[in-house]
Design a protein around this motif. Structure first.
Motif, PDB file in Angstrom:
ATOM      1  N   GLY A 195       0.935  -1.844  -0.173  1.00  0.00           N
ATOM      2  CA  GLY A 195      -0.313  -0.088  -0.219  1.00  0.00           C
ATOM      3  C   GLY A 195       1.343   1.222  -0.773  1.00  0.00           C
ATOM      4  O   GLY A 195       2.216   1.080  -0.097  1.00  0.00           O
ATOM      5  N   LEU A 196       0.063   2.484   0.004  1.00  0.00           N
ATOM      6  CA  LEU A 196       0.778   3.225  -0.340  1.00  0.00           C
ATOM      7  C   LEU A 196      -0.060   4.616   0.178  1.00  0.00           C
ATOM      8  O   LEU A 196      -1.110   4.719   0.009  1.00  0.00           O
ATOM      9  N   GLY A 197       0.853   5.785   0.761  1.00  0.00           N
ATOM     10  CA  GLY A 197      -0.364   6.916   1.057  1.00  0.00           C
ATOM     11  C   GLY A 197       0.449   8.818   1.022  1.00  0.00           C
ATOM     12  O   GLY A 197       1.887   8.399   0.799  1.00  0.00           O
ATOM     13  N   SER A 198      -0.244   9.275   1.185  1.00  0.00           N
ATOM     14  CA  SER A 198       0.383  11.126   1.540  1.00  0.00           C
ATOM     15  C   SER A 198      -0.146  11.493   2.772  1.00  0.00           C
ATOM     16  O   SER A 198      -0.977  11.079   2.995  1.00  0.00           O
ATOM     17  N   GLY A 199       1.446  12.505   2.405  1.00  0.00           N
ATOM     18  CA  GLY A 199       0.685  13.527   3.836  1.00  0.00           C
ATOM     19  C   GLY A 199       0.183  14.264   3.944  1.00  0.00           C
ATOM     20  O   GLY A 199      -0.254  14.624   2.436  1.00  0.00           O
ATOM     21  N   GLY A 200       0.133  15.085   4.418  1.00  0.00           N
ATOM     22  CA  GLY A 200      -0.934  16.472   4.458  1.00  0.00           C
ATOM     23  C   GLY A 200      -2.439  16.583   5.124  1.00  0.00           C
ATOM     24  O   GLY A 200      -2.859  15.207   5.655  1.00  0.00           O
ATOM     25  N   ALA A 201      -2.844  17.219   4.789  1.00  0.00           N
ATOM     26  CA  ALA A 201      -4.536  17.214   4.935  1.00  0.00           C
ATOM     27  C   ALA A 201      -5.095  18.152   3.770  1.00  0.00           C
ATOM     28  O   ALA A 201      -5.317  18.644   3.115  1.00  0.00           O
ATOM     29  N   PRO A 202      -5.947  16.666   2.664  1.00  0.00           N
ATOM     30  CA  PRO A 202      -6.488  15.445   3.001  1.00  0.00           C
ATOM     31  C   PRO A 202      -5.110  14.925   2.997  1.00  0.00           C
ATOM     32  O   PRO A 202      -4.178  15.125   2.241  1.00  0.00           O
ATOM     33  N   SER A 203      -4.995  13.599   3.481  1.00  0.00           N
ATOM     34  CA  SER A 203      -4.163  12.958   3.406  1.00  0.00           C
ATOM     35  C   SER A 203      -5.063  11.306   2.691  1.00  0.00           C
ATOM     36  O   SER A 203      -6.155  11.372   2.769  1.00  0.00           O
ATOM     37  N   VAL A 204      -4.513  10.715   1.697  1.00  0.00           N
ATOM     38  CA  VAL A 204      -4.890   9.362   1.200  1.00  0.00           C
ATOM     39  C   VAL A 204      -3.550   8.324   1.399  1.00  0.00           C
ATOM     40  O   VAL A 204      -2.767   8.454   1.766  1.00  0.00           O
ATOM     41  N   GLU A 205      -4.674   7.050   1.970  1.00  0.00           N
ATOM     42  CA  GLU A 205      -4.295   5.533   2.426  1.00  0.00           C
ATOM     43  C   GLU A 205      -4.873   4.840   1.637  1.00  0.00           C
ATOM     44  O   GLU A 205      -5.273   4.558   1.011  1.00  0.00           O
ATOM     45  N   TYR A 206      -3.557   4.402   0.414  1.00  0.00           N
ATOM     46  CA  TYR A 206      -4.124   3.022  -0.436  1.00  0.00           C
ATOM     47  C   TYR A 206      -4.224   1.802   0.347  1.00  0.00           C
ATOM     48  O   TYR A 206      -3.053   1.413   0.313  1.00  0.00           O
ATOM     49  N   SER A 207      -4.961   0.597  -0.007  1.00  0.00           N
ATOM     50  CA  SER A 207      -4.146  -0.166   0.597  1.00  0.00           C
ATOM     51  C   SER A 207      -3.738  -1.108  -0.253  1.00  0.00           C
ATOM     52  O   SER A 207      -3.093  -0.958  -1.752  1.00  0.00           O
ATOM     53  N   SER A 208      -3.031  -2.038  -0.167  1.00  0.00           N
ATOM     54  CA  SER A 208      -2.062  -2.910  -0.531  1.00  0.00           C
ATOM     55  C   SER A 208      -3.016  -4.129  -1.892  1.00  0.00           C
ATOM     56  O   SER A 208      -4.299  -4.075  -1.330  1.00  0.00           O
ATOM     57  N   LYS A 209      -2.469  -4.337  -2.396  1.00  0.00           N
ATOM     58  CA  LYS A 209      -3.293  -4.470  -4.212  1.00  0.00           C
ATOM     59  C   LYS A 209      -2.504  -5.815  -4.610  1.00  0.00           C
ATOM     60  O   LYS A 209      -1.397  -6.415  -4.622  1.00  0.00           O
ATOM     61  N   ASN A 210      -3.828  -6.875  -5.295  1.00  0.00           N
ATOM     62  CA  ASN A 210      -3.481  -8.139  -5.450  1.00  0.00           C
ATOM     63  C   ASN A 210      -3.420  -7.616  -7.265  1.00  0.00           C
ATOM     64  O   ASN A 210      -4.413  -7.509  -6.929  1.00  0.00           O
ATOM     65  N   ILE A 211      -2.445  -7.777  -8.358  1.00  0.00           N
ATOM     66  CA  ILE A 211      -2.277  -7.414  -9.423  1.00  0.00           C
ATOM     67  C   ILE A 211      -2.754  -9.289  -9.992  1.00  0.00           C
ATOM     68  O   ILE A 211      -2.010  -9.798  -9.969  1.00  0.00           O
ATOM     69  N   ASN A 212      -3.103  -9.060 -11.496  1.00  0.00           N
ATOM     70  CA  ASN A 212      -3.273 -10.531 -12.092  1.00  0.00           C
ATOM     71  C   ASN A 212      -2.761 -10.184 -13.033  1.00  0.00           C
ATOM     72  O   ASN A 212      -2.915  -8.880 -14.120  1.00  0.00           O
ATOM     73  N   ILE A 213      -1.941 -10.922 -13.195  1.00  0.00           N
ATOM     74  CA  ILE A 213      -1.091 -10.498 -14.635  1.00  0.00           C
ATOM     75  C   ILE A 213      -0.612 -12.148 -15.651  1.00  0.00           C
ATOM     76  O   ILE A 213      -0.562 -12.988 -15.120  1.00  0.00           O
ATOM     77  N   PHE A 214      -0.948 -11.021 -16.231  1.00  0.00           N
ATOM     78  CA  PHE A 214      -0.697 -13.204 -17.962  1.00  0.00           C
ATOM     79  C   PHE A 214       0.320 -12.124 -19.017  1.00  0.00           C
ATOM     80  O   PHE A 214      -0.152 -11.180 -19.217  1.00  0.00           O
ATOM     81  N   SER A 215       1.337 -12.994 -19.149  1.00  0.00           N
ATOM     82  CA  SER A 215       1.802 -12.809 -20.235  1.00  0.00           C
ATOM     83  C   SER A 215       2.391 -13.972 -21.025  1.00  0.00           C
ATOM     84  O   SER A 215       2.462 -15.687 -20.453  1.00  0.00           O
ATOM     85  N   ILE A 216       3.144 -14.059 -21.542  1.00  0.00           N
ATOM     86  CA  ILE A 216       4.258 -14.898 -22.631  1.00  0.00           C
ATOM     87  C   ILE A 216       5.264 -14.401 -22.770  1.00  0.00           C
ATOM     88  O   ILE A 216       5.303 -12.859 -22.338  1.00  0.00           O
ATOM     89  N   GLY A 217       6.433 -14.925 -23.039  1.00  0.00           N
ATOM     90  CA  GLY A 217       7.559 -15.014 -23.320  1.00  0.00           C
ATOM     91  C   GLY A 217       8.585 -16.154 -23.773  1.00  0.00           C
ATOM     92  O   GLY A 217       7.720 -16.636 -24.523  1.00  0.00           O
ATOM     93  N   TYR A 218       9.697 -15.814 -23.496  1.00  0.00           N
ATOM     94  CA  TYR A 218      10.771 -16.652 -24.531  1.00  0.00           C
ATOM     95  C   TYR A 218      12.292 -16.863 -23.093  1.00  0.00           C
ATOM     96  O   TYR A 218      12.548 -15.499 -22.590  1.00  0.00           O
ATOM     97  N   ARG A 219      11.795 -17.859 -23.148  1.00  0.00           N
ATOM     98  CA  ARG A 219      13.917 -18.824 -22.492  1.00  0.00           C
ATOM     99  C   ARG A 219      15.059 -18.967 -23.110  1.00  0.00           C
ATOM    100  O   ARG A 219      14.133 -20.116 -23.986  1.00  0.00           O
ATOM    101  N   ALA A 220      16.527 -18.868 -22.803  1.00  0.00           N
ATOM    102  CA  ALA A 220      17.079 -19.532 -24.006  1.00  0.00           C
ATOM    103  C   ALA A 220      18.218 -20.280 -22.630  1.00  0.00           C
ATOM    104  O   ALA A 220      18.739 -18.771 -21.397  1.00  0.00           O
ATOM    105  N   GLY A 221      18.486 -20.580 -23.249  1.00  0.00           N
ATOM    106  CA  GLY A 221      19.500 -21.561 -22.067  1.00  0.00           C
ATOM    107  C   GLY A 221      20.860 -21.261 -22.299  1.00  0.00           C
ATOM    108  O   GLY A 221      21.311 -21.164 -24.250  1.00  0.00           O
TER     109      GLY A 221
END
Length: 220
Positions: free
Chosen positions: A193-219
């Motif tokens: 999560g992350l947040g700002s100081g001051g007034a008003p302040s905002v606090e964001y919760s921690s988050k799960n991110i779904n990721i779908f990807s394709i790729g290449y791997r070489a030995g």
């Protein structure tokens, strides 16, 4: 008839070493170092927040659209496992913000970076095809932009923070040539999560991110 039997015998004798080699290769992959790249999309949907006015707290939310994601990795492949270091970066498009009973369109881009060490258990599922499942842990940074005022309040200020990240991953890869693989995978990445100081302040919760990807791997 004898000539046909001789030809069949010679063909079998020639094929046996090749079959034996393929069987040994499938049963025990040769350990090697590797490097790779992957890219795809993330799916975040929304991000909840609490806005504090110096006393009372009001619930808020950002609605996000899918964004681009890419990663680089390098590691070691053993007979039944992989161990690697990975860097990932992703961006998110913000299209709406909500504060209490007020909601309006918004435009902005957020981002995240993660550096993790990962470990996978590998399973051969077919000739040249291997599945893998694993997890990783490391450090990351999240950035969210300053958004327009809502109901006269500059509540959603730009914020940036870092902290612990971890992930779970499930994927499969196909060997197109010796020690060269195409892969497809799903990742569940948890960012702080992350947040700002001051007034008003905002606090964001921690988050799960779904990721779908394709790729290449070489030995190598």
């Amino acid at each position: 008839m004898k000539s046909k039997l001789l030809l069949v015998s010679l063909a079998l004798c020639a094929a046996l070493p090749l079959a034996s080699h393929a069987q040994q290769r499938r049963a025990a992959p040769v350990p090697h170092w590797y490097a790779g790249i992957h890219g795809g999309v993330n799916d975040v949907k929304d991000w909840s927040a609490d806005v504090n006015f110096g006393g009372p707290t009001t619930a808020g939310e950002l609605r996000l659209d899918r964004g681009l994601h890419f990663g680089l990795m390098a590691g070691r492949r053993t007979e039944n496992a992989r161990f690697e270091v990975e860097y990932q970066h992703g961006r998110m498009d913000i299209d709406r913000m909500t504060l209490g009973g007020f909601s309006q369109a918004a435009s902005g881009k957020g981002s995240y970076d993660a550096l993790t060490v990962n470990a996978y258990r590998t399973f051969e599922v077919a000739n040249r095809t291997t599945a893998y499942i694993g997890a990783g842990i490391g450090w990351g940074r999240v950035k969210l932009p300053t958004l327009p005022t809502i109901s006269g309040c500059n509540c959603f200020r730009g914020v940036s923070d870092d902290g612990l990240v971890y992930q779970l991953r499930l994927g499969a890869e196909y060997e197109i040539q010796n020690n060269q693989h195409l892969l497809a995978q799903y990742t569940l990445l948890h960012v702080p999560g992350l947040g700002s100081g001051g007034a008003p302040s905002v606090e964001y919760s921690s988050k799960n991110i779904n990721i779908f990807s394709i790729g290449y791997r070489a030995g190598f």
